[in-house]
Design a protein around this motif. Structure first.
Motif, short mmCIF file in Angstrom:
data_model
loop_
_atom_site.label_atom_id
_atom_site.label_comp_id
_atom_site.label_asym_id
_atom_site.label_seq_id
_atom_site.Cartn_x
_atom_site.Cartn_y
_atom_site.Cartn_z
N LYS A 163 0.83 -1.21 0.00
CA LYS A 163 0.00 0.00 0.00
C LYS A 163 0.87 1.26 0.00
O LYS A 163 0.44 2.30 -0.48
N CYS A 211 0.23 4.07 -9.80
CA CYS A 211 -0.10 3.68 -8.43
C CYS A 211 -1.52 3.16 -8.27
O CYS A 211 -1.72 2.07 -7.71
N PRO A 212 -2.55 3.88 -8.74
CA PRO A 212 -3.90 3.34 -8.56
C PRO A 212 -4.12 2.00 -9.26
O PRO A 212 -4.88 1.16 -8.79
N GLU A 223 -1.41 3.10 -2.56
CA GLU A 223 -2.11 4.30 -2.09
C GLU A 223 -1.14 5.41 -1.69
O GLU A 223 -1.49 6.60 -1.79
N TYR A 224 0.04 5.03 -1.23
CA TYR A 224 1.04 5.99 -0.76
C TYR A 224 2.35 5.78 -1.51
O TYR A 224 2.84 4.64 -1.60
N THR A 238 -7.40 12.22 -2.43
CA THR A 238 -7.18 10.95 -1.73
C THR A 238 -6.77 9.80 -2.66
O THR A 238 -6.52 8.70 -2.19
N ARG A 239 -6.72 10.04 -3.97
CA ARG A 239 -6.45 8.94 -4.90
C ARG A 239 -5.04 8.38 -4.71
O ARG A 239 -4.83 7.17 -4.66
N VAL A 240 -4.06 9.25 -4.65
CA VAL A 240 -2.67 8.88 -4.39
C VAL A 240 -2.10 9.88 -3.40
O VAL A 240 -2.28 11.09 -3.56
#
Length: 250
Positions: A21, A59-60, A65-66, A137-139
């Motif tokens: 994540k 990333c998505p 997420e981070y 909040t997506r990445v």
């Protein structure tokens, strides 16, 4: 690192169950990449900045997420004045240029590191970018700028000591859960996977406390050649690892 609202690249495989994540990356090899092409080192840094775009966009798709990237270390001030000045100019340019596209892509940007030594214009741009993307909040993209792990722990310890001296914190209650609350990354989860490009097998003072139980990947690829496909492959490989955190599964 121009971000597009929709990537035209081929879709990546579905995320591997149990994938990371939070991925942290030591983006190494920009200078060597440029030298191999007979170009100045700053040419490589510009190429490396563009590579960040693809990784953020991926990333998505791979379930990350981070993302935390090591942009400039406290030790990088030892480089030539020309290179340091060029890097600072590059940071200012891309922050100015990419605020809107980062926000449109749903990226929340944070900066970690000691800002005291940075120039006022760059600091303002950093603050403005954090504010402009604070609702996303997506990445969650964290950029380590003038950052060093030991420096971070020293600054955190100083703040902790001040709280003890002012009576806000009982020394007897300090444990390993206390210090992280004073670190630059206090709002972030610890990284699951740390990647270093360029073939060097060291962590270079990056996220020393936070990476205590992270998995590491040291790869030969120079950062400007690092692809979204390679990133996805490393994330998939992580998903197949047996992580016990010191325990033994029965």
């Amino acid at each position: 690192m121009i971000l597009r609202a929709k990537s035209k690249a081929e879709p990546l495989p579905e995320p591997t169950p149990g994938g990371p994540k939070h991925v942290a990356i030591i983006m190494d090899g920009n200078g060597r990449w440029a030298t191999q092409r007979g170009r100045p080192r700053l040419f490589g840094h510009h190429a490396g900045a563009k590579r960040v775009r693809e990784v953020v966009e991926a990333c998505p798709e791979v379930g990350v997420e981070y993302l935390t990237i090591f942009a400039f270390s406290t030790e990088n001030w030892k480089r030539t004045q020309v290179e340091v000045a060029g890097l600072m100019s590059l940071f200012r340019r891309y922050i100015s240029k990419e605020t809107r596209s980062l926000s449109e892509f749903g990226v929340r940007v944070r900066f970690i590191g000691d800002r005291v030594r940075l120039d006022d214009k760059l600091i303002k741009l950093m603050n403005d970018l954090e504010e402009a993307t604070s609702h996303n909040t997506r990445v969650h993209l964290t950029i380590a700028l003038n950052y060093g792990g030991r420096d971070e722990v020293a600054r955190a310890t100083k703040r902790l000591a001040q709280d003890v001296a002012q009576g806000h914190l009982d020394p007897d209650e300090i444990d390993e859960e206390t210090l992280p609350k004073y670190l630059d990354t206090y709002v972030l989860p610890d990284p699951d996977l740390v990647i270093r490009t360029s073939g060097e097998a060291r962590i270079s003072n990056f996220l020393l406390w936070q990476s205590a139980y992270a998995e590491y990947e040291f790869i030969d690829t120079l950062w400007p050649d690092f692809s979204r496909e390679e990133f996805a492959g490393l994330c998939a490989s992580y998903g197949g690892r047996d992580r016990r955190f010191g325990a033994v599964k029965t």
